[in-house]
Design a protein around this motif. Structure first.
Motif, short mmCIF file in Angstrom:
data_model
loop_
_atom_site.label_atom_id
_atom_site.label_comp_id
_atom_site.label_asym_id
_atom_site.label_seq_id
_atom_site.Cartn_x
_atom_site.Cartn_y
_atom_site.Cartn_z
N PRO A 256 0.80 -1.23 0.00
CA PRO A 256 0.00 0.00 0.00
C PRO A 256 0.83 1.28 0.00
CG PRO A 256 -0.92 -1.59 1.54
CD PRO A 256 0.36 -2.17 1.05
N VAL A 257 2.04 1.27 0.59
CA VAL A 257 2.84 2.49 0.62
C VAL A 257 3.44 2.82 -0.74
CG1 VAL A 257 3.39 2.26 3.06
CG2 VAL A 257 4.94 1.27 1.37
N MET A 258 3.28 1.91 -1.71
CA MET A 258 3.75 2.17 -3.07
C MET A 258 2.63 2.72 -3.96
SD MET A 258 5.86 -1.42 -3.29
CE MET A 258 6.19 -1.35 -5.05
N ARG A 259 1.45 2.88 -3.36
CA ARG A 259 0.30 3.36 -4.13
C ARG A 259 0.53 4.78 -4.67
NH1 ARG A 259 -3.60 7.04 -2.66
NH2 ARG A 259 -2.80 7.13 -0.51
N LYS A 260 0.36 4.91 -5.96
CA LYS A 260 0.49 6.23 -6.58
C LYS A 260 -0.92 6.74 -6.91
CE LYS A 260 5.12 5.81 -8.50
NZ LYS A 260 5.98 5.91 -9.69
N PRO A 261 -1.38 7.78 -6.21
CA PRO A 261 -2.74 8.27 -6.45
C PRO A 261 -2.88 8.90 -7.84
CG PRO A 261 -1.54 9.77 -5.01
CD PRO A 261 -0.65 8.57 -5.21
N GLU A 262 -4.06 8.76 -8.41
CA GLU A 262 -4.32 9.36 -9.72
C GLU A 262 -4.25 10.88 -9.64
OE1 GLU A 262 -7.97 7.90 -11.27
OE2 GLU A 262 -7.34 5.81 -11.26
N THR A 263 -4.83 11.42 -8.58
CA THR A 263 -4.75 12.87 -8.34
C THR A 263 -4.34 13.09 -6.89
OG1 THR A 263 -7.10 12.97 -7.76
CG2 THR A 263 -6.50 13.44 -10.06
N VAL A 264 -3.44 14.04 -6.69
CA VAL A 264 -2.98 14.37 -5.33
C VAL A 264 -3.92 15.41 -4.75
CG1 VAL A 264 -1.07 15.28 -3.95
CG2 VAL A 264 -0.60 13.85 -5.96
N LYS A 265 -4.64 15.04 -3.69
CA LYS A 265 -5.62 15.94 -3.08
C LYS A 265 -5.09 16.60 -1.80
CE LYS A 265 -9.50 13.22 -4.87
NZ LYS A 265 -10.65 12.37 -4.50
N LYS A 266 -4.40 15.81 -0.97
CA LYS A 266 -3.90 16.35 0.29
C LYS A 266 -2.43 15.97 0.49
CE LYS A 266 -6.21 17.33 3.80
NZ LYS A 266 -6.83 17.36 5.14
N THR B 26 2.30 6.90 12.11
CA THR B 26 1.05 7.65 11.99
C THR B 26 0.87 8.18 10.58
OG1 THR B 26 1.14 8.33 14.32
CG2 THR B 26 -0.26 9.63 12.85
N ALA B 27 1.96 8.71 10.00
CA ALA B 27 1.91 9.22 8.63
C ALA B 27 1.61 8.09 7.64
CB ALA B 27 3.23 9.89 8.27
N ILE B 28 2.17 6.90 7.87
CA ILE B 28 1.90 5.75 6.99
C ILE B 28 0.43 5.37 7.05
CG2 ILE B 28 2.36 3.29 6.62
CD1 ILE B 28 5.23 3.81 7.65
N ARG B 29 -0.13 5.31 8.26
CA ARG B 29 -1.56 4.97 8.40
C ARG B 29 -2.43 6.01 7.69
NH1 ARG B 29 -0.03 3.69 13.77
NH2 ARG B 29 -0.80 5.71 14.49
N GLN B 30 -2.08 7.27 7.83
CA GLN B 30 -2.86 8.33 7.18
C GLN B 30 -2.75 8.23 5.66
OE1 GLN B 30 -0.98 11.61 9.22
NE2 GLN B 30 -2.72 11.89 10.60
N PHE B 31 -1.58 7.84 5.17
CA PHE B 31 -1.40 7.67 3.73
C PHE B 31 -2.21 6.49 3.21
CE2 PHE B 31 0.84 5.65 0.19
CZ PHE B 31 0.88 6.69 -0.73
N ILE B 32 -2.15 5.37 3.92
CA ILE B 32 -2.86 4.17 3.49
C ILE B 32 -4.38 4.38 3.52
CG2 ILE B 32 -3.36 1.77 4.10
CD1 ILE B 32 -0.45 1.52 5.04
N SER B 33 -4.86 5.17 4.49
CA SER B 33 -6.30 5.43 4.61
C SER B 33 -6.75 6.61 3.74
CB SER B 33 -6.65 5.70 6.07
OG SER B 33 -5.98 6.86 6.54
N ASP B 34 -5.87 7.08 2.86
CA ASP B 34 -6.19 8.17 1.90
C ASP B 34 -6.41 9.53 2.55
OD1 ASP B 34 -5.98 6.39 -0.20
OD2 ASP B 34 -8.12 5.94 -0.24
N GLU B 35 -5.96 9.70 3.79
CA GLU B 35 -6.04 11.03 4.40
C GLU B 35 -5.05 11.99 3.74
OE1 GLU B 35 -6.18 11.32 8.73
OE2 GLU B 35 -6.60 9.15 8.79
N PHE B 36 -3.91 11.44 3.32
CA PHE B 36 -2.91 12.20 2.57
C PHE B 36 -2.46 11.38 1.38
CE2 PHE B 36 -2.43 13.77 6.97
CZ PHE B 36 -2.69 15.13 6.74
N ASP B 37 -2.15 12.09 0.30
CA ASP B 37 -1.71 11.41 -0.92
C ASP B 37 -0.20 11.51 -1.13
OD1 ASP B 37 -4.38 10.70 -1.84
OD2 ASP B 37 -4.65 12.85 -2.13
N GLU B 38 0.44 12.44 -0.46
CA GLU B 38 1.89 12.56 -0.52
C GLU B 38 2.40 13.01 0.85
OE1 GLU B 38 2.82 13.69 -5.21
OE2 GLU B 38 2.97 15.22 -3.66
N VAL B 39 3.58 12.53 1.23
CA VAL B 39 4.22 12.92 2.49
C VAL B 39 5.65 13.33 2.20
CG1 VAL B 39 4.89 12.21 4.82
CG2 VAL B 39 2.76 11.35 3.83
N TYR B 40 6.05 14.49 2.74
CA TYR B 40 7.39 15.01 2.54
C TYR B 40 8.08 15.22 3.88
CZ TYR B 40 6.02 16.13 -2.29
OH TYR B 40 5.59 16.06 -3.59
#
Length: 298
Positions: free
Chosen positions: A65-75, A158-172
């Motif tokens: 799941p952490v390799m998921r590339k979203p079609e559009t980056v929303k958050k 926490t950031a990984i969980r938020q990414f997997i649950s689609d709360e964020f689409d990119e993390v820097y």
């Protein structure tokens, strides 16, 4: 001409300041050595984890799941690593300005739509971005009082969980990378989603490794599922250690400059004091001679 007592008091004050800055430089130097040791020990471990994960991604039919590339980056989420204390030159401000520059150049639409959030590590980062009304969803002041891997991994998990649950689409991650005692490189790097192309590129740089046929036990998918979260934790852990070493190096350099400036100021004040003292003595002698002449004339 300035009063002699005032100049003496100022010389004493500058001398006291000089002693403080010199002591702070020595403390920073001692902390820098420890921080460098921890940082240097971590670098090869983090690199090897990335190398193994890259080999798995390139030569196995695996996904995560952490390799998921979203079609559009929303958050978007930014993890900014500053410091808890000041007196370290432009260490914090230079990084924060670089982050703001990146945000306004590349993420302005997310700022305008309130779709960019921040996690700040260190008191200075928290105070800076909260004051400027950024969406700081979590802050960790006092983080560098006792740097622990568990605290760092908790932030990344926490950031990984938020990414997997689609709360964020990119993390820097934004931090200062240690180059030398007098030089730090400001870095803003994307950690999620994991860039498999970079993995492949790093792995292809070593031709001898490509020729090795590895066997994975129990299987490559199970190893990757275990390895990628560890890789992400190590990314943040390494950034924290790099930032800590950079902070101590910057503070050591700043305190060294402050000590030298105090020495120069003390020399100037002593010269001014001697000039004022000489002027006062000359005035007193002139008054004595004038009085003696007046008495002899009478």
């Amino acid at each position: 001409m300035a009063n002699l007592r005032d100049i003496r008091n100022r010389i004493s004050s500058v001398n006291n300041t000089q002693q403080i800055t010199k002591a702070m430089k020595m403390v920073a130097a001692a902390k820098l050595r420890k921080a460098q040791d921890r940082m240097i020990e971590t670098r090869p471990y983090a690199s090897k984890i990335a190398e193994v994960a890259g080999r798995l991604v390139e030569y196995s039919e695996v996904s995560n799941p952490v390799m998921r590339k979203p079609e559009t980056v929303k958050k978007v989420l930014f993890i900014v690593i500053g410091s808890d204390r000041g007196l370290c030159g432009g260490f914090n401000n230079n990084l924060f300005k670089e982050v703001e520059k990146q945000l306004h150049n590349n993420f302005q639409n997310y700022l305008d739509s309130d779709n960019l959030s921040m996690v700040t590590i260190g008191k200075k980062a928290s105070a800076y971005f909260k004051k400027r009304k950024y969406d700081v969803i979590e802050s960790f002041p006092g983080f560098f009082d006792d740097i622990q891997y568990d605290a760092t991994s908790s932030i990344m998990e926490t950031a990984i969980r938020q990414f997997i649950s689609d709360e964020f689409d990119e993390v820097y991650i934004a931090y200062n990378e240690f180059k030398s005692v007098i030089a730090q490189e400001r870095k803003v790097q994307k950690v999620l989603p994991i860039d498999t192309e970079k993995f492949s590129k790093k792995n292809s740089d070593n031709a001898s490794e490509q020729a090795i046929d590895y066997l994975y036990e129990p299987n490559s998918q199970a190893i990757l599922d275990r390895l990628l979260p560890l890789h992400l934790n190590m990314q943040l852990w390494r950034a924290v250690l790099e930032s800590n070493a950079s902070e101590q190096g910057a503070r050591m350099t700043a305190m060294d400059s402050a000590t030298e400036n105090a020495k120069d100021l003390e020399k100037e004040l002593k010269l001014k004091y001697n000039q004022a003292r000489q002027s006062a003595i000359t005035t007193e002698i002139s008054e004595i001679v004038s009085g003696a002449q007046a008495l002899s004339e009478n």
